[in-house]
Design an enzyme around this catalytic site. Sequence first.
Site, PDB file in Angstrom:
ATOM      1  CE1 TYR A 187       6.264   9.631  15.516  1.00 14.47           C
ATOM      2  CE2 TYR A 187       7.563   8.436  14.628  1.00 14.47           C
ATOM      3  CZ  TYR A 187       6.112   9.316  14.633  1.00 14.47           C
ATOM      4  OH  TYR A 187       6.546  10.428  13.237  1.00 14.47           O
ATOM      5  CD  GLU A 243       4.356   1.269   6.234  1.00 15.46           C
ATOM      6  OE1 GLU A 243       3.325   0.002   6.350  1.00 15.46           O
ATOM      7  OE2 GLU A 243       4.187   2.167   5.123  1.00 15.46           O
TER       8      GLU A 243
END
Length: 152
Positions: free
Chosen positions: A119, A108
């Site tokens: 990512y 998160e």
Amino acid sequence: MIDDVDRIMAVMQAAFDPLYGEAWNRRQVEDSLSLGHCHYGVIAAEGLPCAGDVPAAGFFMSRNAFHEEELLLLAVKPEFRRYGLGRKLLDTLRRDAGARGAQRLLLEMRRGNPAEALYAAFGFYKIGERPNYYRTSEGDRLDAITFACDIS
């Protein structure tokens, strides 16, 4: 000799912008690592694991739960960014988490975090959002975005 918590703290102090309040204090790191389900990796500037008195250029911390591993923190000192160290840390995390039985990675982060490109290139995809979840030191509210990456 430098210990790994010292290495993690040195990277954290250099890498995290105080505006966002994302850095953990030493007590939080030590308490997390004292639990059996929290794991970490540290990497030197050359891309190898740290040993002896070699300082860290980056680190990750994660938490394993059932068939998932959550990336809690990942950081690379600014002067060592864009040399593939973040990718090497994620590769290590994926390998180690898979060996612990994880089938996917979770993370998160705040919307607008520049690490999102890393990512996405690694295979993380968005699975959720928390509007106005984070608060900056100036009081602004930022959305949290949850990502997952399958371990294959």
